[in-house]
Design a protein around this motif. Structure first.
Motif, PDB file in Angstrom:
ATOM      1  N   ILE A  94     115.131  50.994  37.585  1.00 36.15           N
ATOM      2  CA  ILE A  94     115.575  49.877  36.746  1.00 36.15           C
ATOM      3  C   ILE A  94     114.519  49.720  35.664  1.00 36.15           C
ATOM      4  CG2 ILE A  94     116.184  47.438  36.627  1.00 36.15           C
ATOM      5  CD1 ILE A  94     116.719  47.444  39.585  1.00 36.15           C
ATOM      6  N   GLU A  95     114.949  49.855  34.426  1.00 36.88           N
ATOM      7  CA  GLU A  95     114.004  49.690  33.316  1.00 36.88           C
ATOM      8  C   GLU A  95     114.413  48.500  32.481  1.00 36.88           C
ATOM      9  OE1 GLU A  95     113.681  53.179  30.915  1.00 36.88           O
ATOM     10  OE2 GLU A  95     113.128  54.432  32.638  1.00 36.88           O
ATOM     11  N   LEU A  96     113.434  47.685  32.137  1.00 32.13           N
ATOM     12  CA  LEU A  96     113.670  46.614  31.175  1.00 32.13           C
ATOM     13  C   LEU A  96     112.858  46.956  29.931  1.00 32.13           C
ATOM     14  CD1 LEU A  96     113.467  43.266  33.204  1.00 32.13           C
ATOM     15  CD2 LEU A  96     115.436  44.731  32.752  1.00 32.13           C
ATOM     16  N   TRP A  97     113.510  47.009  28.820  1.00 29.17           N
ATOM     17  CA  TRP A  97     112.855  47.317  27.540  1.00 29.17           C
ATOM     18  C   TRP A  97     111.971  48.573  27.658  1.00 29.17           C
ATOM     19  CZ3 TRP A  97     113.392  42.144  29.047  1.00 29.17           C
ATOM     20  CH2 TRP A  97     114.326  41.427  28.276  1.00 29.17           C
ATOM     21  N   ILE A 129     124.231  53.425  41.000  1.00 28.62           N
ATOM     22  CA  ILE A 129     124.664  52.733  39.769  1.00 28.62           C
ATOM     23  C   ILE A 129     123.899  53.287  38.564  1.00 28.62           C
ATOM     24  CG2 ILE A 129     124.763  50.487  38.605  1.00 28.62           C
ATOM     25  CD1 ILE A 129     126.588  50.629  41.020  1.00 28.62           C
ATOM     26  N   ASP A 130     124.643  53.632  37.506  1.00 23.74           N
ATOM     27  CA  ASP A 130     124.029  54.002  36.233  1.00 23.74           C
ATOM     28  C   ASP A 130     124.641  53.109  35.175  1.00 23.74           C
ATOM     29  OD1 ASP A 130     122.557  56.605  36.839  1.00 23.74           O
ATOM     30  OD2 ASP A 130     124.565  56.988  37.670  1.00 23.74           O
ATOM     31  N   LEU A 131     123.810  52.426  34.433  1.00 25.02           N
ATOM     32  CA  LEU A 131     124.365  51.709  33.284  1.00 25.02           C
ATOM     33  C   LEU A 131     123.263  51.365  32.304  1.00 25.02           C
ATOM     34  CD1 LEU A 131     123.746  48.396  33.635  1.00 25.02           C
ATOM     35  CD2 LEU A 131     125.648  48.571  35.212  1.00 25.02           C
ATOM     36  N   GLU A 132     123.693  51.079  31.080  1.00 29.57           N
ATOM     37  CA  GLU A 132     122.730  50.758  30.040  1.00 29.57           C
ATOM     38  C   GLU A 132     123.277  49.646  29.167  1.00 29.57           C
ATOM     39  OE1 GLU A 132     121.435  54.064  27.729  1.00 29.57           O
ATOM     40  OE2 GLU A 132     120.130  52.837  26.472  1.00 29.57           O
ATOM     41  N   LEU A 133     122.444  48.666  28.912  1.00 30.11           N
ATOM     42  CA  LEU A 133     122.810  47.605  27.970  1.00 30.11           C
ATOM     43  C   LEU A 133     121.905  47.768  26.764  1.00 30.11           C
ATOM     44  CD1 LEU A 133     124.155  44.892  27.168  1.00 30.11           C
ATOM     45  CD2 LEU A 133     122.342  43.749  28.433  1.00 30.11           C
ATOM     46  N   ASP A 146     112.537  47.271  20.690  1.00 33.70           N
ATOM     47  CA  ASP A 146     113.940  47.531  20.376  1.00 33.70           C
ATOM     48  C   ASP A 146     114.608  48.377  21.441  1.00 33.70           C
ATOM     49  OD1 ASP A 146     113.894  46.062  18.141  1.00 33.70           O
ATOM     50  OD2 ASP A 146     113.578  47.735  16.752  1.00 33.70           O
ATOM     51  N   ALA A 147     113.821  48.804  22.427  1.00 30.15           N
ATOM     52  CA  ALA A 147     114.395  49.644  23.474  1.00 30.15           C
ATOM     53  C   ALA A 147     115.499  48.880  24.202  1.00 30.15           C
ATOM     54  CB  ALA A 147     113.309  50.035  24.474  1.00 30.15           C
ATOM     55  N   SER A 148     116.349  49.616  24.910  1.00 30.31           N
ATOM     56  CA  SER A 148     117.455  48.965  25.620  1.00 30.31           C
ATOM     57  C   SER A 148     116.901  47.928  26.586  1.00 30.31           C
ATOM     58  CB  SER A 148     118.243  50.012  26.408  1.00 30.31           C
ATOM     59  OG  SER A 148     118.852  50.904  25.518  1.00 30.31           O
ATOM     60  N   PRO A 149     117.457  46.718  26.558  1.00 28.24           N
ATOM     61  CA  PRO A 149     116.965  45.684  27.462  1.00 28.24           C
ATOM     62  C   PRO A 149     117.113  46.096  28.928  1.00 28.24           C
ATOM     63  CG  PRO A 149     118.357  44.719  25.776  1.00 28.24           C
ATOM     64  CD  PRO A 149     118.457  46.205  25.606  1.00 28.24           C
ATOM     65  N   VAL A 150     118.240  46.751  29.263  1.00 28.12           N
ATOM     66  CA  VAL A 150     118.438  47.158  30.649  1.00 28.12           C
ATOM     67  C   VAL A 150     118.881  48.609  30.682  1.00 28.12           C
ATOM     68  CG1 VAL A 150     119.672  46.727  32.808  1.00 28.12           C
ATOM     69  CG2 VAL A 150     119.215  44.814  31.260  1.00 28.12           C
ATOM     70  N   ARG A 151     118.215  49.412  31.470  1.00 26.62           N
ATOM     71  CA  ARG A 151     118.716  50.765  31.727  1.00 26.62           C
ATOM     72  C   ARG A 151     118.530  51.043  33.210  1.00 26.62           C
ATOM     73  NH1 ARG A 151     115.635  54.383  28.719  1.00 26.62           N
ATOM     74  NH2 ARG A 151     116.917  54.220  26.858  1.00 26.62           N
ATOM     75  N   ILE A 152     119.665  51.328  33.862  1.00 27.59           N
ATOM     76  CA  ILE A 152     119.630  51.525  35.310  1.00 27.59           C
ATOM     77  C   ILE A 152     120.142  52.930  35.601  1.00 27.59           C
ATOM     78  CG2 ILE A 152     120.704  50.809  37.498  1.00 27.59           C
ATOM     79  CD1 ILE A 152     120.816  47.987  36.328  1.00 27.59           C
ATOM     80  N   SER A 153     119.438  53.663  36.453  1.00 27.19           N
ATOM     81  CA  SER A 153     119.965  54.971  36.821  1.00 27.19           C
ATOM     82  C   SER A 153     119.756  55.227  38.303  1.00 27.19           C
ATOM     83  CB  SER A 153     119.295  56.067  35.988  1.00 27.19           C
ATOM     84  OG  SER A 153     117.894  55.951  36.063  1.00 27.19           O
ATOM     85  N   GLY A 154     120.810  55.710  38.911  1.00 28.27           N
ATOM     86  CA  GLY A 154     120.765  56.105  40.323  1.00 28.27           C
ATOM     87  C   GLY A 154     120.364  54.987  41.263  1.00 28.27           C
TER      88      GLY A 154
END
Lengths: 595, 583
Positions: free
Chosen positions: A396-399, A358-362, A334-342
């Motif tokens: 870049i993190e996926l799930w 770039i920082d963003l979270e889906l 259930d973790a965020s599919p995409v989390r990007i930081s710096g």
């Protein structure tokens, strides 16, 4: 490894076929040798008026060789062409396996089309590697060995002289021709390429040329280059003509030389006069095997150049490699599919960063839009998510896990992607869909088409799912192609959808149709949309505005509009434009025009 | 047999060289006969008369001379054939290039440009084998066997008859097999071509396959498809190669028949050894030209196909008609009038008896000096056609266009275009520097003038964006310019040309607000003081136009100023509404 050794390596696994084709090729030429030798024997022996019984064996031989040459030739052609296709399969698989890890990062980006087109013509050039380059010398060796053996039975000197002429035609002549054409060949190719460019420019740029009054100069340029090419071709033509001339010269002079050597031998009673006729004609016929050697040397040179170019591409290091112990990506949390930081990234060789901090979270089930002018870095972000490039900084993190801990193929299967130019294959609707999930049932295919709003259309086609959609899917309209691409992406049931300008090349009406199919299909699904067309933006949970690699604003549609800034400027710009709608369906007077 | 009469006409300028090449080939044939004659003489005298080498020395020397002569004549014949082919190809290429330019962009639109360049380059080269190898061989295949047969007939009637009786079988077989191959296997070949294209398709779609996470498996698919391709192709080739089998057999079996027949008659003393040996030596030479022709047969077919496409272009009529030149009567800033103009594009792939659909019809308007006419309308309404007609890329099918009352057809197209600057949506960029590309509009312009034009086009910044400024190489082998950069170059060309009339195909926006504003400003200055026909995509542009023509399906559906049209509930309002613009 040298290109020649690689080429030999391609052929070597098929050594049985190579031996058979060579044997048949040599047997074809040797049939002629046998035919002429036996014929000469009949005539010479008959001149001595023996009983017919003494000629019988030779007569049978003549009949046999008369028929066998055609049969051997037929067999040789079949075997060598079969071999050609087997080598081609090996070549294609080798090349594909070599470049598969390279795409798209190491294949020249925007110019990959040119690169591949050249690679394919190089692969095609290598198709005939065996038939044109390897077989002629092998056959010639076989023929030379047998004929020399035959001649040495009369006298070793004859065999030696024969081999000397054979080498003259088979080795010296190609070398001389190669030396002569060293300067001309490349110049001819360079000029041909220049003419090609001049012609393409004159045809494609014709409106510009005419408008600038420069068309005469363009025609003149083609003519001037044409004259230079003609001069180079004339020189080359003289060298090419040496091919045929040297062939007959070597064959006939070789025979002449044998004759001069053999006449005293007859006088010395080393062998009889019948043999003189036999060996002369046998040698003459056997020189047929030399005639193809200069051409074979030329082919080999071209093929080596092609092989060198292919190896240059294939030997590049892949841009991205898989981790040693990959994390499975089958169960999505259930973790965020995409989390990007710096996230920072610059393309190799480019000083300016394409993405800068770039920082963003889906969030799961959320929908996020990336907007901005072209060159803002939107597609770069998608390429990084697809693991096409390495060398970025940040996270870049996926799930919930670092994207680098997954296998590339697993990441891509988890990301359903529809882009503006999704490639469709020249195959059936079914084949195109099955690529996403090879084990899907027909019911699942139809369900995917339904979600892509293409089911009704496909059901109405005569061949249904088996309809051939043409090269690049061009039998379908632009909107249909995008909906098929959408259905294909949905079929795999990806936990995250990535939409990269899915409506970029469509007219306004079709755009709306495709968008509504997308909206319906993506409801409740984690979706990352990249777009520069600001249509129906209200529905996104968050809009991130990119400009020159940086995030300049983020928020919901109405917030961004109120804030003014780039988003608001993009919005007003787009709405100050007169869209070119397709023709309205019904219009008075329209029938007249159509008549 | 496959001598298309038209193709032969194309070769007319090189005819003397062709004749010479054939004559040299015949000469080589004669040298061959002479060599065979001397060879048979030497063998006969040594064999039967027990002559010494010294005794036959004159013959040996003559044999060597004949051999060298044959090689020299073969070389000269081939070199002349090459010269013939090169001459014809070069002439054809120049004719084609000139004709293509006269046909103009109307004939070469869209995808056809690729096809046309291919014909001009590859199509011409495809003629090479036909011209150099097939055509001379066709003549030699008739002449040399006849010559050999005549010589043999004179010495031995029966052998001559055997040769003459078997010779026609070869061309006849070739025609039969060729025809069967053509009709029967065409569909099969199509299916094969489809399979053959698979590899290209997979390579082009490699990124797509990767995105689907399915790229690695494709290696197996390539193997499978190529194997299937091999099996299917071998099925076809098994039949196709029968022709080679038949040709080889005809030649060798005939030689065998001659050998046996001659041998038996020799045995019974009806023939002298020397005659028999001479005939045997000549038999393979008799069939050789025919076999060579057979092996070049397919090259011949390819040449005929290429020639058909070349002729197709050369026979396309030029869409611009010119009679006389009254350019002098037209002022520097003329009044341009379209009077009931209609235009239909020359059709392709349409049945000959159906008239072409009109792209535009009943077009009438006036472009006054210094005024702006904007054309708006949906895709395919005929906006570009009007621009093309004004640029004289083609002349109207019906109606007329005048400048200061002089009909276009009485003006030289080149001199008319000198008065017009054209700004296309996406200009074509030629290989060369940025400066070269701008200077195209006025080849004599100085560096300073080019730079001024570039600055006027708001492209000053562009120079900074590029590695070597105006001297940056662009095109195929240089830097690729973005759409916005190319647009600015097109504007710079127009500024440099400084012509009184402007045809502007406005670009759809690039979604870069700053660039957009700069381009708009540059465009406005360009239009100032010039007569302009603008294919408009922006509200700001139509607002400033003196007249707006609203095009629908090739006709003017409405006209007027922006305020007039926006007040009516007509096609213009619908257009605004569809674009999401509040009227």
């Amino acid at each position: 490894m040298s290109p020649l050794r690689r080429l030999v390596g391609l052929v070597l696994p098929h050594w049985r076929g190579v031996l058979l084709a060579t044997a048949l090729g040599a047997a074809t030429v040797l049939s002629s040798v046998g035919l002429m030798a036996a014929s000469a024997f009949i005539i010479a022996a008959a001149a001595l008026h023996p009983s017919i019984a003494e000629l019988e064996v030779a007569i049978v031989g003549v009949r046999f060789f008369g028929i066998s040459r055609g049969v051997f030739r037929y067999g040789e052609r079949l075997v060598s062409h079969d071999l050609t296709f087997r080598i081609l399969a090996r070549l294609r698989v080798w090349f594909y396996t070599a470049i598969e890890p390279l795409a798209p990062a190491r294949l020249g980006g925007a110019r990959s089309g040119d690169l591949l087109a050249r690679a394919i013509s190089d692969v095609e050039a290598l198709e005939e590697l065996f038939v044109r380059a390897f077989a002629p010398p092998l056959v010639a060796l076989g023929v030379a060995a047998v004929t020399a053996g035959f001649l040495s039975r009369y006298h070793p000197e004859l065999a030696a002289a024969y081999l000397a002429f054979f080498a003259l035609g088979g080795v010296a002549a190609p070398l001389v021709m190669r030396r002569l054409s060293r300067g001309v060949g490349p110049r001819q190719r360079a000029l041909a390429a220049e003419i090609h460019q001049a012609v393409v420019e004159s045809v494609q740029g014709l409106p510009d040329l005419l408008a600038c009054g420069a068309e005469g100069a363009a025609v003149e340029r083609v003519a001037v280059l044409g004259n230079e090419l003609a001069a180079a071709q004339t020189r080359m033509g003289r060298i090419d003509a040496l091919d045929a001339a040297s062939g007959t010269l070597v064959a006939n002079l070789g025979t002449w030389c044998l004759l001069v050597l053999a006449v005293p031998m007859v006088r010395a009673a080393r062998f009889d006069g019948v043999s003189l006729a036999v060996l002369t004609l046998a040698a003459l016929a056997s020189f047929e095997a030399v005639q193809t050697l200069p051409a074979a040397a030329q082919y080999l040179e071209g093929q080596l150049a092609a092989a060198r170019r292919l190896l240059e591409i294939a030997d590049a290091d892949p841009a991205v490699t898989d981790p040693a112990e990959p994390l499975p990506l089958s169960e999505v949390s259930d973790a965020s599919p995409v989390r990007i930081s710096g996230l920072c990234f610059a393309y190799p060789g480019s000083p300016a960063p394409a993405l800068d901090g770039i920082d963003l979270e889906l969030r799961a089930g959320g929908s996020l839009a990336l907007v901005g002018p072209s060159g803002a870095g939107k597609s770069t972000l998608a390429a990084l998510l697809l693991r096409f490039w390495e060398g970025w900084e940040g996270r870049i993190e996926l799930w919930g896990h670092d994207i680098r801990r997954y296998r590339q193929e697993d990441v891509r299967r988890a990301l359903g992607m529809v882009s503006q130019s999704t490639h469709l294959f020249a195959a059936s609707v079914r084949d195109n869909l099955l690529l996403a999930r090879p084990d899907a049932s027909d019911a699942e295919l139809w369900a995917a088409l339904e979600r892509g709003r293409l089911a009704a259309f496909v059901a109405g086609l005569q061949d249904g799912l088996d309809t051939w959609i043409g090269e690049q899917g061009l039998q379908l309209s632009g909107g249909q192609r995008q909906r098929l691409a959408l259905a294909r992406a949905l079929l795999a049931g990806p936990p995250l959808l990535l939409l990269d300008e899915p409506t970029a090349n469509l007219d306004a009406v079709t755009e709306r149709e495709v968008l509504s199919a997308i909206h319906e299909a993506t409801a409740g699904r984690s979706t990352l949309t990249i777009t520069h067309r600001l249509v129906a933006m209200e529905r996104f949970d968050e809009i991130v505005v990119l400009d020159r690699g940086r995030i300049v604003a983020r928020g919901r549609h109405h917030e961004l509009l109120e804030a003014g800034g780039l988003y608001a400027r993009l919005w007003s710009l787009q709405h100050g434009q007169l869209l070119e709608e397709p023709l309205p369906p019904a219009h008075p007077g329209g029938e007249e025009v159509r008549k | 047999m496959h001598v298309d009469a038209k193709l032969l006409r194309l070769t007319a300028p090189g005819r003397p060289r062709l004749v010479l090449a054939v004559a040299l080939g015949v000469g080589a044939g004669l040298a061959t006969v002479a060599a065979a004659y001397e060879l048979s003489g030497i063998v006969a005298r040594v064999f039967l008369d027990g002559a010494t080498l010294a005794a036959v020395m004159p013959l040996v020397v003559r044999l060597a001379a004949a051999i060298v002569l044959r090689a020299a004549l073969t070389w000269a014949g081939e070199a002349t054939a090459a010269l013939f082919a090169i001459g014809v190809k070069t002439g054809l290429r120049n004719r084609l290039a000139a004709h293509l330019v006269r046909l103009g962009p109307v004939a070469a639109t869209g995808e056809r440009t690729g096809e046309l360049s291919t014909i001009l380059v590859d199509g011409i080269e495809a003629l090479d084998t036909y011209l150099r190898r097939y055509l001379p061989q066709l003549a030699l295949a008739a002449l040399i066997p006849l010559m050999v047969a005549a010589l043999v007939l004179a010495r031995d009637l029966l052998s001559g008859i055997v040769l003459l009786a078997t010779a026609p079988a070869i061309p006849i077989l070739m025609i039969l097999i060729g025809k069967a191959a053509e009709s029967k296997s065409r569909r099969q070949w199509q299916a094969l071509a489809r399979m053959g294209a698979h590899f290209l398709d997979v390579l082009q779609g490699l990124t797509a396959l990767k995105i689907l996470g399915r790229s690695r498996e494709q290696a197996k698919v390539i193997q499978r498809i190529t194997d299937r391709f091999r099996q299917a192709t071998m099925g076809v080739l098994r039949v196709a190669f029968l022709s080679a089998l038949a040709l080889e057999m005809m030649a060798t079996i005939s030689t065998a028949v001659v050998a046996v027949e001659v041998g038996l008659r020799l045995l019974y003393g009806h023939l002298a050894f020397r005659e028999a040996f001479f005939v045997l030596l000549l038999a393979p030479e008799f069939y050789l030209p025919l076999r060579l022709l057979g092996s070049r047969f397919h090259a011949g077919l390819a040449g005929v196909n290429a020639a058909a496409r070349i002729l197709d272009i050369l026979e396309t009529p030029v869409p611009v008609r010119t009679r006389g030149d009254r350019s002098a009567e037209v002022g520097a800033k003329p009044v341009i009038r379209f009077e009931d103009v209609a235009f239909a594009y020359p059709g392709r792939g349409r049945p000959a008896d159906t008239p072409a659909p009109f792209a535009v019809q009943g077009i009438g308007f006036e472009l006054e000096p210094g005024c702006t006419v904007a054309v708006v309308g949906p895709t395919g309404a005929g906006k570009s056609t009007i621009a093309h007609l004004l640029l004289r890329f083609a002349d109207p099918t019906a109606g007329r266009i005048t400048a200061d009352g002089v009909t276009f057809e009485e003006l030289s197209p080149e001199r008319w275009r000198e008065r017009i600057a054209w700004v296309p949506q996406r200009p074509y960029l030629f290989a060369g520097t940025v400066a070269d590309n701008v200077r195209l509009a006025r080849p004599g312009a100085s560096d300073a003038e080019v730079e001024a034009a570039v600055r006027a086009a708001q492209a000053g910044q562009l120079i900074h964006e590029l590695p070597s400024g105006l001297q940056t190489q662009i095109g195929e082998r240089g830097v690729r310019l973005s759409g916005g950069q190319a647009q600015r170059l097109a504007l710079a060309r127009a500024f440099l040309k400084d012509a009184p009339i402007l045809v502007l195909d406005e670009a759809t926006s690039h979604l870069d607000p700053e660039l957009e504003a700069r381009l708009r400003e540059a465009t406005e200055r360009l239009v100032e003081g010039r007569s302009a026909l603008v294919i408009a995509h922006r509200l700001a542009t139509v607002r400033r136009a003196d007249t707006i023509l609203v095009l629908e399906q090739g006709r003017i559906a409405d006209r007027g100023s922006h305020d007039q049209l926006a007040a009516r509930s007509g096609p213009y309002r619908r257009l605004l509404a569809a674009s999401g613009v509040a009227a």
